[in-house]
Design a protein around this motif. Structure first.
Motif, PDB file in Angstrom:
ATOM      1  N   ASP A  64      12.298   7.760  -1.881  1.00 30.94           N
ATOM      2  CA  ASP A  64      11.852   7.971  -3.264  1.00 30.94           C
ATOM      3  C   ASP A  64      10.900   6.867  -3.728  1.00 30.94           C
ATOM      4  O   ASP A  64      10.023   7.110  -4.562  1.00 30.94           O
ATOM      5  N   LEU A  65      11.079   5.649  -3.195  1.00 32.90           N
ATOM      6  CA  LEU A  65      10.223   4.530  -3.589  1.00 32.90           C
ATOM      7  C   LEU A  65       8.957   4.437  -2.750  1.00 32.90           C
ATOM      8  O   LEU A  65       7.883   4.160  -3.273  1.00 32.90           O
ATOM      9  N   THR A  66       9.077   4.655  -1.445  1.00 31.78           N
ATOM     10  CA  THR A  66       7.896   4.523  -0.587  1.00 31.78           C
ATOM     11  C   THR A  66       7.001   5.749  -0.653  1.00 31.78           C
ATOM     12  O   THR A  66       5.801   5.655  -0.419  1.00 31.78           O
ATOM     13  N   GLU A  96      10.329  -2.779  -4.369  1.00 32.85           N
ATOM     14  CA  GLU A  96      11.400  -3.434  -5.126  1.00 32.85           C
ATOM     15  C   GLU A  96      11.194  -4.944  -5.188  1.00 32.85           C
ATOM     16  O   GLU A  96      11.357  -5.565  -6.243  1.00 32.85           O
ATOM     17  N   LEU A  97      10.859  -5.516  -4.053  1.00 35.63           N
ATOM     18  CA  LEU A  97      10.749  -6.968  -3.971  1.00 35.63           C
ATOM     19  C   LEU A  97       9.699  -7.503  -4.924  1.00 35.63           C
ATOM     20  O   LEU A  97       9.908  -8.505  -5.613  1.00 35.63           O
ATOM     21  N   PHE A  98       8.543  -6.839  -4.959  1.00 30.92           N
ATOM     22  CA  PHE A  98       7.432  -7.321  -5.779  1.00 30.92           C
ATOM     23  C   PHE A  98       7.314  -6.583  -7.113  1.00 30.92           C
ATOM     24  O   PHE A  98       6.375  -6.854  -7.880  1.00 30.92           O
ATOM     25  N   ASP A  99       8.247  -5.663  -7.372  1.00 30.69           N
ATOM     26  CA  ASP A  99       8.272  -4.933  -8.638  1.00 30.69           C
ATOM     27  C   ASP A  99       6.923  -4.265  -8.911  1.00 30.69           C
ATOM     28  O   ASP A  99       6.296  -4.463  -9.965  1.00 30.69           O
ATOM     29  N   VAL A 100       6.497  -3.462  -7.936  1.00 30.45           N
ATOM     30  CA  VAL A 100       5.239  -2.716  -8.068  1.00 30.45           C
ATOM     31  C   VAL A 100       5.532  -1.229  -7.941  1.00 30.45           C
ATOM     32  O   VAL A 100       6.553  -0.847  -7.368  1.00 30.45           O
ATOM     33  N   PRO A 101       4.651  -0.383  -8.447  1.00 31.43           N
ATOM     34  CA  PRO A 101       4.932   1.063  -8.429  1.00 31.43           C
ATOM     35  C   PRO A 101       4.873   1.658  -7.031  1.00 31.43           C
ATOM     36  O   PRO A 101       4.185   1.159  -6.138  1.00 31.43           O
ATOM     37  N   GLY A 102       5.636   2.715  -6.867  1.00 34.17           N
ATOM     38  CA  GLY A 102       5.619   3.510  -5.646  1.00 34.17           C
ATOM     39  C   GLY A 102       5.827   4.964  -6.027  1.00 34.17           C
ATOM     40  O   GLY A 102       5.349   5.411  -7.062  1.00 34.17           O
ATOM     41  N   GLY A 103       6.552   5.689  -5.178  1.00 35.57           N
ATOM     42  CA  GLY A 103       6.846   7.093  -5.502  1.00 35.57           C
ATOM     43  C   GLY A 103       6.036   8.054  -4.658  1.00 35.57           C
ATOM     44  O   GLY A 103       5.210   7.658  -3.824  1.00 35.57           O
ATOM     45  N   ASP A 104       6.276   9.340  -4.888  1.00 31.36           N
ATOM     46  CA  ASP A 104       5.687  10.365  -4.024  1.00 31.36           C
ATOM     47  C   ASP A 104       4.486  11.072  -4.629  1.00 31.36           C
ATOM     48  O   ASP A 104       4.062  12.116  -4.142  1.00 31.36           O
ATOM     49  N   ARG A 105       3.912  10.512  -5.684  1.00 27.09           N
ATOM     50  CA  ARG A 105       2.746  11.158  -6.316  1.00 27.09           C
ATOM     51  C   ARG A 105       1.518  10.279  -6.219  1.00 27.09           C
ATOM     52  O   ARG A 105       1.574   9.055  -6.427  1.00 27.09           O
ATOM     53  N   TYR A 106       0.407  10.902  -5.911  1.00 24.14           N
ATOM     54  CA  TYR A 106      -0.883  10.209  -5.939  1.00 24.14           C
ATOM     55  C   TYR A 106      -1.417  10.175  -7.370  1.00 24.14           C
ATOM     56  O   TYR A 106      -1.082  11.053  -8.181  1.00 24.14           O
ATOM     57  N   PRO A 107      -2.234   9.205  -7.716  1.00 18.83           N
ATOM     58  CA  PRO A 107      -2.800   9.138  -9.073  1.00 18.83           C
ATOM     59  C   PRO A 107      -3.607  10.390  -9.401  1.00 18.83           C
ATOM     60  O   PRO A 107      -4.237  10.977  -8.531  1.00 18.83           O
ATOM     61  N   VAL A 116       0.863  -1.188   0.000  1.00 15.31           N
ATOM     62  CA  VAL A 116       0.000   0.000   0.000  1.00 15.31           C
ATOM     63  C   VAL A 116       0.895   1.233   0.000  1.00 15.31           C
ATOM     64  O   VAL A 116       1.799   1.359   0.835  1.00 15.31           O
ATOM     65  N   ASN A 117       0.646   2.132  -0.922  1.00 13.73           N
ATOM     66  CA  ASN A 117       1.410   3.386  -0.977  1.00 13.73           C
ATOM     67  C   ASN A 117       0.593   4.423  -1.741  1.00 13.73           C
ATOM     68  O   ASN A 117      -0.604   4.216  -1.996  1.00 13.73           O
ATOM     69  N   LYS A 118       1.212   5.506  -2.137  1.00 10.96           N
ATOM     70  CA  LYS A 118       0.484   6.573  -2.816  1.00 10.96           C
ATOM     71  C   LYS A 118      -0.042   6.136  -4.181  1.00 10.96           C
ATOM     72  O   LYS A 118      -1.055   6.661  -4.654  1.00 10.96           O
ATOM     73  N   ALA A 119       0.622   5.171  -4.807  1.00 14.58           N
ATOM     74  CA  ALA A 119       0.206   4.682  -6.123  1.00 14.58           C
ATOM     75  C   ALA A 119      -0.721   3.478  -6.044  1.00 14.58           C
ATOM     76  O   ALA A 119      -1.302   3.082  -7.053  1.00 14.58           O
TER      77      ALA A 119
END
Length: 271
Positions: free
Chosen positions: A228-230, A260-271, A94-97
């Motif tokens: 940067d990722l979370t 990184e482990l599951f190769d899913v998107p992250g980052g600091d921007r909401y959709p 669960v993250n911003k993306a």
């Protein structure tokens, strides 16, 4: 007793024996495979030193793709065992993306007056007990939050810090790990003024968590190295439960994030 045969007779006999021995040696040599290689070691049998001869053969194929060295138990968890997309999964990301359904409510139980998923509650209880044995007295400051409660928390940080800074330290409703029941915020008894603050990491409680959280199936989810990722600023007090097998695997492989482990998107921007 001396040999009664004449000397020349004994010499002839010795010559015959010598010829027979030489013939036998020549026959044995011809039985050796061409090139002088030793006979192959039967499958499953190692050399006297306990080493598989194939390990020294540069033409021998290496391990199968994805296999790791060591015993079977060292190969790490099956990463397909749980989905990073299912909100009820112990490995949900669960993250911003990657938001949750705001109506989602996990299975919950209580630890020190706070609600958590049962799997996280069991390991948190063990972690708190181990810390006590080491003379470190942690407090629980926050655990499960509904989307509605998270909305109030986020609005409070926006009012206090302004939207830009608040977005770095507080998730919008539906984007918080706390809604999964797998996240917990811990506090300090030696320096309670550092709770929810950057200085928590320098407290005895914060330092103990850096050393031991993964032993109990928890990640320090938000660090300066993975921001940067979370998508969130460092929080030395925020633990995310993933189970002991996965936390040990992440530490062993030096992987910092679930993204990184599951190769899913992250980052600091909401959709």
């Amino acid at each position: 007793m001396r040999d009664p045969r004449p000397v020349h007779g004994r010499a002839c006999a010795s010559a015959v024996v010598l010829l027979v021995v030489v013939g036998l040696l020549a026959a044995c040599a011809s039985a050796t495979p061409a090139g002088g290689d030793a006979a192959p070691v039967p499958e499953g049998v190692t050399s006297p030193a306990g080493r598989d001869p194939a390990a020294d053969d540069p033409s021998s194929p290496g391990p199968a793709p994805g296999a790791q060295g060591g015993h079977a138990g060292d190969r790490g968890p099956d990463l397909s065992a749980h989905s990073p997309d299912d909100p009820s999964s112990p490995w949900v990301v669960v993250n911003k993306a990657r938001p949750l359904d705001r109506a989602y409510v996990p299975e919950l139980t209580e630890v020190r007056g706070y609600l958590l998923h049962p799997a996280a509650a069991t390991d948190l209880t063990a972690l708190l007990a181990a810390a006590e044995e080491d003379g470190v007295h942690l407090t629980v400051r926050s655990a499960y939050r509904s989307a509605e409660y998270q909305a109030r928390v986020h609005d409070g940080w926006v009012a206090q810090l302004g939207r830009e800074r608040a977005e770095q330290v507080s998730a919008r409703p539906g984007h918080s790990e706390h809604q999964t029941g797998l996240a917990v915020d811990l506090g300090s008894t030696t320096q309670p003024g550092c709770d929810f603050s950057d200085c928590f990491g320098s407290t005895p409680e914060g330092r103990w968590l850096v050393e031991h959280a993964t032993d109990f199936g928890f990640l320090l989810r938000y660090t300066a190295a993975n921001q940067d990722l979370t998508g969130f600023a460092p929080e030395g007090w925020h633990l995310r439960h993933v189970g002991r097998e996965l936390s040990a695997h992440l530490a062993r492989e030096r992987v910092d994030t679930l993204e990184e482990l599951f190769d899913v998107p992250g980052g600091d921007r909401y959709p």
